[in-house]
Design an enzyme around this catalytic site. Sequence first.
Site, PDB file in Angstrom:
ATOM      1  N   ASP A   3      -8.265  36.518  30.873  1.00 24.47           N
ATOM      2  CA  ASP A   3      -9.122  37.475  30.172  1.00 24.47           C
ATOM      3  C   ASP A   3      -9.118  37.218  28.663  1.00 24.47           C
ATOM      4  OD1 ASP A   3     -10.876  39.586  30.015  1.00 24.47           O
ATOM      5  OD2 ASP A   3      -9.310  41.128  29.969  1.00 24.47           O
ATOM      6  N   HIS A  36     -16.428  31.240  26.987  1.00 26.28           N
ATOM      7  CA  HIS A  36     -16.180  30.793  28.362  1.00 26.28           C
ATOM      8  C   HIS A  36     -15.991  29.275  28.414  1.00 26.28           C
ATOM      9  CE1 HIS A  36     -16.773  34.792  29.752  1.00 26.28           C
ATOM     10  NE2 HIS A  36     -18.089  34.831  29.559  1.00 26.28           N
ATOM     11  N   LEU A  56       0.027  20.250  43.640  1.00 27.90           N
ATOM     12  CA  LEU A  56      -0.267  21.639  43.264  1.00 27.90           C
ATOM     13  C   LEU A  56      -1.496  22.116  44.027  1.00 27.90           C
ATOM     14  CD1 LEU A  56       0.024  24.092  41.153  1.00 27.90           C
ATOM     15  CD2 LEU A  56      -1.645  22.847  39.776  1.00 27.90           C
TER      16      LEU A  56
END
Length: 245
Positions: free
Chosen positions: A21, A38, A132
């Site tokens: 955020d 963004h 991962l």
Amino acid sequence: MSLIDKLDHNRLPCHIAVIMDGNGRWAKARGLSRGEGHREGVGAIRKVVEAASKASVQYLTLYAFSTENWSRPSEEVDGLMDLMVYAITRETADLKKNGVRIAYIGDMERLPENVCAALQECIRETAGGERLTLVLALSYSSKWEIAEATRKITSDVTKGIIQEKDINEDTISRYLTTRDLPDPDLLIRTGGEQRISNFLLWQCAYAEFYFTDTFWPDFGEEELYEAILNYQGRERRFGKISEQI
Ligand code: IPE
Ligand code: IPE
Ligand code: MG
């Protein structure tokens, strides 16, 4: 010295979930558009994925777009969807090379076709990654997921696939989109808000929460290690008392 050297490798969180955020406020503070925030956020994703992999974290789940985010102005939503396609397509080869497997949680039916296609291609291409697992939560919300699971359980009871008497916590976990993932050990939220915003409500029943004021675009390798170090300073009691741990 990097904080990675201070981590206790016997007590690493297996699964870290992140509410990324603060992109909008990061941009606003610089007189830039939210879209630029963004775009900068994608750079932070790259850094954090590499750092998590370096620290031998096995699962990293990133909240990239919530069900509620569909209510943002359409230009922002469209810009975010285009950015997803661009980033996923551009990163696929590197993810594959680095042993990162992509997984997805959320309501794929609401995603534009080009986002679905890019995502599915990336999932296919990276399926062999063993270092991962990077889970993208896109068009995801926990209440949506729990409602979906309830519908499927009810339907399977009606069909006789499962018995009502057999429904327990494991059954519910198996009907969630996260069925193949361990529950998060550590939940990080950047950007200063201290709320969960409809993210992994069931799965975070015993997660450790870490909130930081740092806006997502400024979050990187050292910030991730700092969060892990903070996590390692906690005692996870799971209802027991200290002496039992
Ligand atoms: C998080 O940053 C990214 C998404 C929700 C897609 P925000 O866009 O929420 O940034 P702020 O909270 O407005 O600063
Ligand atoms: C949460 O951020 C969702 C994501 C990070 C994808 P928001 O910025 O949408 O959260 P609220 O609405 O302020 O709680
Ligand atoms: Mg926000």
